[in-house]
Design an enzyme around this catalytic site. Structure first.
Site: not given
Length: 382
Positions: A313, A182
């Site tokens: 995803h 991230k």
């Protein structure tokens, strides 16, 4: 769309059971949305399971999910439209999807309504493959028996850098083929420090992705994208708001690093706009979010027509099969969060996740999943 049942009807849906399961995470996790104050840390995932049985004794299971909010709403909508499934031939999945969409038409064909239908749609595909005695990937027409996989769950922003590095090394040792971390920290220098450290630890050739979770504006995304171009990243994910297709298209034109997005979109129409505007080099549809496998296959066909890469995803238990049936080499995302819910685990080796030989999705609910069930609803006679 409608008509009297004919001789081609092979079986009928006898019952459907819906379950809302709350999965606690081992520790709260934070991405850029938390650091910008838009969301709170994630502590649990709420899943909607649909189990379907037919008069001839065939069964299938599907699931959807929500993070932070939406779980009770998904369950309520699914319970409201599920009775429309009873008596239908479970093979007629496309027609059933349309029937369920019309049953809840005032709630729309995207968002929560699509996510509620998704669990049912996925269960129907699982049932169809199980009845055929085939893994779902084989029923769809697999191009491969294994798919490149990358890990995300070890790279959240709440984890100190050294922990991210340790998690990355452990994933590689376990056979994972790529690492995603991230980014989107308010201090851009901190993002660069973390990316630099992970790249150095993994080496220049190892697939590395970053995910900003929609938290940059256009100027920041361009600035950071240019700074990241030198790292040989596999992609930059969600640098902008998920619905800023024009902004994503501009980045895709200006940056060397591929742009990946699509996970937050909840309809085929939204994906059509994304693809038509050239807003993604890597398309990331999420079957539980866009209405199930039926809609996922429509998006995949559009993406393939434009020669785009595919990286579904989350929900690897579902997406492994769908990625295996995509014409060009895709990626599938590895999360270990859902492991306690199923009796089976995917086989991962040499950077790839392997399609299980079991019929359907190849999953069965664990006793722990049953214990975490908060709500149930049944339509028909089980």
């Amino acid at each position: 769309m409608t008509g009297a049942a004919g001789e081609a009807v092979l079986d009928r849906v006898a019952w459907i059971e819906l379950s809302s399961v709350t999965l606690p995470l081992a520790a709260p996790v934070s991405d850029a949305k938390v650091l910008t104050g838009r969301q709170r840390p994630m502590t649990e995932v709420v899943l909607l399971f649909a189990e379907i049985g037919t008069e001839d004794g065939h069964e299938g299971i599907g699931f959807g999910y929500s993070k932070r909010a939406g779980g009770p709403g998904q369950f309520a909508h699914a319970a409201e439209v599920a009775p429309a499934l009873i008596g239908e031939d479970p093979s007629d999945i496309g027609r059933i999807w349309t029937k369920l969409a019309w049953a809840g038409a005032s709630a729309g064909r995207g968002g929560l309504a699509a996510q509620a239908v998704a669990a049912i749609d996925i269960a129907l595909w699982d049932l169809k493959a199980r009845r055929a005695g085939l893994p779902l990937a084989k029923l769809l027409g697999a191009y491969r028996d294994s798919v490149r996989c990358y890990n995300t769950s070890g790279g959240f922003l709440n984890a100190p850098l050294e922990e991210v590095l340790e998690n990355a090394e452990a994933s590689v040792a376990d056979g994972i083929g790529g690492i995603k971390i991230k980014v989107g920290h308010p201090d851009h220098a901190e993002d660069m420090r973390r990316v630099t450290a992970v790249r150095e630890r993994l080496g220049d050739a190892f697939p590395l992705m970053v995910d900003a979770n929609q938290q940059w504006d256009r100027a920041s995304a361009l600035r950071m994208g240019r700074a990241l171009d030198g790292f040989g990243l596999t992609w930059i994910e969600e640098p902008l708001d998920a619905h800023d297709t024009e902004g994503h298209a501009a980045l895709a034109r200006k940056l060397d690093t591929p742009i990946a997005t699509g996970e937050m979109l909840t309809s085929v129409a939204e994906h059509c706009e994304l693809i038509d505007k050239g807003a993604a080099d890597v398309v990331q549809p999420d079957a539980p979010r866009i209405g199930g496998i039926t809609n996922f296959l429509r998006v995949a066909a559009l993406a393939d027509h434009r020669h785009l890469h595919l990286a579904p995803h989350f929900a690897m238990e579902i997406h492994l099969h769908l990625a295996a049936a995509y014409p060009s080499e895709p990626w599938v995302e590895h999360f270990d969060w859902l492991d306690p819910l199923f009796d089976e685990r995917p086989t991962i080796r040499d950077g790839r996740m392997h399609v299980p030989p079991r019929p359907g999705l190849g999953i069965t609910l664990s006793d722990q999943a049953r214990a975490w069930t908060r709500r149930r609803a049944v339509a028909g006679n089980r």
